[in-house]
Design an enzyme around this catalytic site. Structure first.
Site, PDB file in Angstrom:
ATOM      1  N   CYS A   2      29.396  65.187  36.472  1.00 40.93           N
ATOM      2  CA  CYS A   2      28.330  65.953  35.836  1.00 40.93           C
ATOM      3  C   CYS A   2      28.890  66.968  34.836  1.00 40.93           C
ATOM      4  CB  CYS A   2      27.536  66.698  36.883  1.00 40.93           C
ATOM      5  SG  CYS A   2      26.977  65.636  38.200  1.00 40.93           S
ATOM      6  N   ARG A  27      32.751  62.529  30.338  1.00 39.03           N
ATOM      7  CA  ARG A  27      32.920  62.779  31.768  1.00 39.03           C
ATOM      8  C   ARG A  27      32.208  61.737  32.616  1.00 39.03           C
ATOM      9  NH1 ARG A  27      34.000  68.592  32.784  1.00 39.03           N
ATOM     10  NH2 ARG A  27      32.965  68.355  34.765  1.00 39.03           N
ATOM     11  N   TRP A  72      25.869  62.670  37.176  1.00 43.24           N
ATOM     12  CA  TRP A  72      26.512  61.471  37.745  1.00 43.24           C
ATOM     13  C   TRP A  72      26.111  61.484  39.208  1.00 43.24           C
ATOM     14  CZ3 TRP A  72      31.018  60.846  41.047  1.00 43.24           C
ATOM     15  CH2 TRP A  72      31.558  59.557  41.040  1.00 43.24           C
ATOM     16  N   ASN A  96      26.526  71.314  39.276  1.00 51.86           N
ATOM     17  CA  ASN A  96      27.570  70.337  39.611  1.00 51.86           C
ATOM     18  C   ASN A  96      28.095  70.681  40.991  1.00 51.86           C
ATOM     19  OD1 ASN A  96      27.325  69.419  37.027  1.00 51.86           O
ATOM     20  ND2 ASN A  96      29.317  70.155  36.323  1.00 51.86           N
ATOM     21  N   GLY A  97      28.395  69.683  41.790  1.00 54.83           N
ATOM     22  CA  GLY A  97      28.930  69.943  43.128  1.00 54.83           C
ATOM     23  C   GLY A  97      27.973  69.414  44.187  1.00 54.83           C
ATOM     24  N   GLU A 473      49.730  50.643  38.987  1.00 56.86           N
ATOM     25  CA  GLU A 473      49.033  51.306  37.874  1.00 56.86           C
ATOM     26  C   GLU A 473      48.456  50.264  36.900  1.00 56.86           C
ATOM     27  OE1 GLU A 473      47.821  54.019  37.422  1.00 56.86           O
ATOM     28  OE2 GLU A 473      47.619  54.322  35.282  1.00 56.86           O
ATOM     29  N   LYS A 477      44.530  50.043  36.066  1.00 57.23           N
ATOM     30  CA  LYS A 477      44.004  50.133  34.697  1.00 57.23           C
ATOM     31  C   LYS A 477      43.160  48.911  34.380  1.00 57.23           C
ATOM     32  CE  LYS A 477      44.397  53.442  33.916  1.00 57.23           C
ATOM     33  NZ  LYS A 477      45.075  54.527  34.558  1.00 57.23           N
ATOM     34  N   GLU A 480      39.758  48.868  36.297  1.00 51.60           N
ATOM     35  CA  GLU A 480      38.750  49.876  35.955  1.00 51.60           C
ATOM     36  C   GLU A 480      38.161  49.674  34.571  1.00 51.60           C
ATOM     37  OE1 GLU A 480      40.093  53.989  36.056  1.00 51.60           O
ATOM     38  OE2 GLU A 480      42.081  53.381  35.433  1.00 51.60           O
ATOM     39  N   HIS A 496      54.139  37.474  52.146  1.00 53.62           N
ATOM     40  CA  HIS A 496      53.589  37.859  53.450  1.00 53.62           C
ATOM     41  C   HIS A 496      52.069  37.801  53.477  1.00 53.62           C
ATOM     42  CE1 HIS A 496      57.587  38.868  54.764  1.00 53.62           C
ATOM     43  NE2 HIS A 496      57.743  39.600  53.673  1.00 53.62           N
ATOM     44  N   LYS A 595      35.603  61.051  34.823  1.00 52.15           N
ATOM     45  CA  LYS A 595      36.913  61.602  34.452  1.00 52.15           C
ATOM     46  C   LYS A 595      37.426  62.597  35.482  1.00 52.15           C
ATOM     47  CE  LYS A 595      40.392  62.072  31.777  1.00 52.15           C
ATOM     48  NZ  LYS A 595      41.321  60.928  31.895  1.00 52.15           N
TER      49      LYS A 595
END
Ligand code: F6R
Length: 600
Positions: A2, A27, A72, A96-97, A473, A477, A480, A496, A595
């Protein structure tokens, strides 16, 4: 995550609110809204969807004070009713929160006659402020905040009164000429002012056009420093690249240079940090380190483990922050929290847990003044500059840069790494920026390869030792931003279990730079080739052997084996970027992601 904006001044508030909200789009959000004082009444315009749609539907409004929000979803679906601002009588709130005792507050307020129209926790806060309101907004806000448990950054509007407050969620105040601002992030208001006050936890700001007064939660006025932001809005915009992500990948030579600037002297073999706050004796006495982080920062932390163990022989645990909190054994004597944003709720919660064990704490972060920096004993800034793309790139590389310096420094003090070896390593570290530029100059070959594999449904990334975190990584990447299912594996682990998934339609990216167990890596490549998987190897430019075993080779400049992960990182970033571009994905704002993740 948010975004919040607030404005009180002499210009048209709607234009400034909408413009600033657009700057917070990076964001991530699913709905947006504003509340403005129009002719003595608060008017709210909000909806699910993009800011541009909200803007299109706005009527002519004359107003000089207002608040805005990009949401969000965390409580309730992304829809118009749940979008912020939320109102109660003449009060409008953006938040926000998370309010943790929201159910209890909702019951209490319902009994008092308040009617809830949304599924959000924020609406309870709006009603609570209304409940306490007696012609003084700040008093009402403080009373309401005393009743809530949880985290918040809020902006509250009532008539022309504008109040902001924060706890565990970032919020800044922008100081202008006859106008002042509230924002959750600097780029939102950088166009209007460079003078910023960082609000701390449990502080409340009253914002009028010509004055900002800040109080603690006991309503005692406090003096705050006004900081001048020295980076440009242009630095927060795309500079001609198609996406922020591509721009930020290209900024990595500069970012790494900044990370090292003033901290290393390769001639003397010296490494210095300004914010370390640990004596040499304290460093020598460290017997175990715990690294806590999430996502990409976790992958940097995992590389940190390999580096510290190699260079210092100190045992290192790397923990996913959201799990660390619930572990039952004590952490190492030094806890390193890695977070590009410095605001990740899981990492902060883990850090607070670590502090309860009395450990020394060190943060590696990119954001000066972020919450994490105010809670640790020491901070090392990565100095990557603002990162807008949701997928972390340059911040990751700078985190890794700090971890090289830190592990070398500790290794020197512990007597594990000789001065001569350090000097050589520092020379090689300094060369990395130029070597990254060479990879960037040759990015078309990576694009060509990525486009060939873009239709894949599943991709594996494999690597061993220092390259294993880069396999993780690369997979993170790719998944996402391209929405392809991707897995990162330690190459020796494939046999395995996951080898069962490898077939002729499962491309494998093998990070195979030369090193002590190169031969074992080649064996792992042969295992996947035997299952007919197409293999793309990331290999040293001098390796003339690798092409015998794989379908495509992407070359990286020669460097020390322990440093090659930096160069392989750039390749997996570009590979993922071009796959996602070819699949026409919204690269800078992948679905469901944000973000800065300020909820646990
Ligand atoms: C992925 C990504 C996330 C973050 C994670 C932690 O590209 O950016 O996985 O790494 O949310 O964020 P920070 O580093 O801000 O704590």
């Amino acid at each position: 995550m948010c975004g919040i904006i607030g404005y009180n001044g002499i210009r048209q508030a709607t234009n400034i609110l909408i413009d600033s909200l657009k700057r917070l789009e990076y964001r991530g959000y699913d709905s947006a809204g504003i509340a403005v004082l129009n002719n003595k009444a608060i008017e709210v315009y909000k909806d699910k969807g993009r800011i541009i749609e909200l803007e299109r539907d706005l009527p002519e409004i004359i107003s000089t004070v207002g608040i805005g929000h990009t949401r969000w979803a965390t409580h309730g679906k992304p829809n118009k009713a749940n979008a912020h601002p939320h109102t109660s009588g003449d009060i409008a709130v953006v938040h926000n929160g998370i309010i943790e005792n929201y159910e209890h507050l909702r019951d209490r307020l319902t009994q008092l006659g308040y009617v809830f129209v949304s599924e959000t926790d924020t609406e309870a806060l709006a009603h609570l402020i209304n409940h306490y309101y007696r012609n003084n907004l700040m008093d009402a806000v403080v009373s309401a905040l005393n009743d809530i448990k949880g985290s918040y950054a809020i902006a509250v509007l009532c008539g022309s009164e504008l109040v902001a407050a924060r706890k565990d969620s970032p919020l800044i105040i922008g100081i202008g000429d006859n106008e002042n601002f509230i924002a959750s992030d600097i780029p939102a208001i950088l166009k209007y002012t460079r003078n910023i006050i960082y609000l701390d936890d449990m502080e409340v700001a009253c914002v009028t056009p010509d004055c900002v007064s800040i109080f603690d939660i006991n309503k005692r006025q406090i003096e705050k420093t006004v900081n001048t932001i020295d980076w440009d809005l242009e630095a927060a915009e795309k500079s001609g690249y198609d996406h922020f992500m591509l721009k930020e990948i290209h900024e990595q030579p500069r970012a790494l240079h900044e990370t090292f600037a003033g901290r290393i002297s390769e001639l003397e073999g010296n490494i210095t940090f300004d914010g370390l706050n640990l004596t040499e004796e304290e460093i020598r006495s460290i017997s175990r380190i715990s690294i806590i982080a999430c996502g990409t920062s976790f992958n940097a932390g995992l590389l940190g483990k390999y580096l510290f163990e190699y260079m210092t022989h100190i045992h290192v645990d790397v923990e996913i922050a959201s799990e660390f909190r619930y572990a039952h054994s004590s952490p190492g004597s030094l806890v390193i929290a890695i977070s590009q944003s410095g605001e990740t709720a899981d990492t902060l919660a883990a850090l607070r847990e670590a502090k309860s064990f009395g450990c020394r704490t060190l943060a590696i972060t990119n954001v000066v003044g972020s919450t994490i920096t105010r809670e640790v004993d020491s901070v090392i800034y990565t100095r990557s500059g603002p990162e807008i793309g949701v997928a972390a790139t340059k911040t990751f590389l700078s985190q890794v840069g700090v971890l090289y310096l830190l592990s070398l420094y500790f290794g020197k003090l512990k007597g594990i790494i000789s001065s001569d070896r350090i000097k050589l390593m520092l020379v090689s570290l300094k060369k990395l920026s130029a070597q990254i530029r060479r990879i960037l100059d040759d990015k078309e070959s990576i694009r060509y390869c990525a486009e060939a594999f873009a239709p894949a449904n599943d991709v594996f990334f494999i690597g061993r030792t220092f390259n294993y975190p880069i396999a993780l990584e690369g997979a993170l990447k790719l998944k996402e931003i391209s929405y392809i299912h991707a897995e990162g594996y330690a190459a020796g682990e494939l046999k395995h279990g996951p080898l069962a998934l490898i077939a002729n339609n499962t491309p494998v990216v093998a990070i195979a730079t030369r090193g002590p167990i190169y031969d074992k890596m080649v064996n792992n490549i042969k295992e996947v080739k035997a299952r007919e998987a197409p293999v793309i190897a990331i290999a040293d430019e001098k390796d003339s052997e690798i092409e015998k075993y794989v379908d495509t080779v992407i070359r990286v400049p020669s460097t020390e084996y322990v440093l090659s992960p930096v160069l392989s990182t750039v390749v997996v970033q570009l590979f993922s970027y071009y796959v996602a571009k070819s699949r026409k994905c919204p690269i800078d704002q992948p679905r469901n992601l944000a973000k800065s993740v300020t909820v646990e």
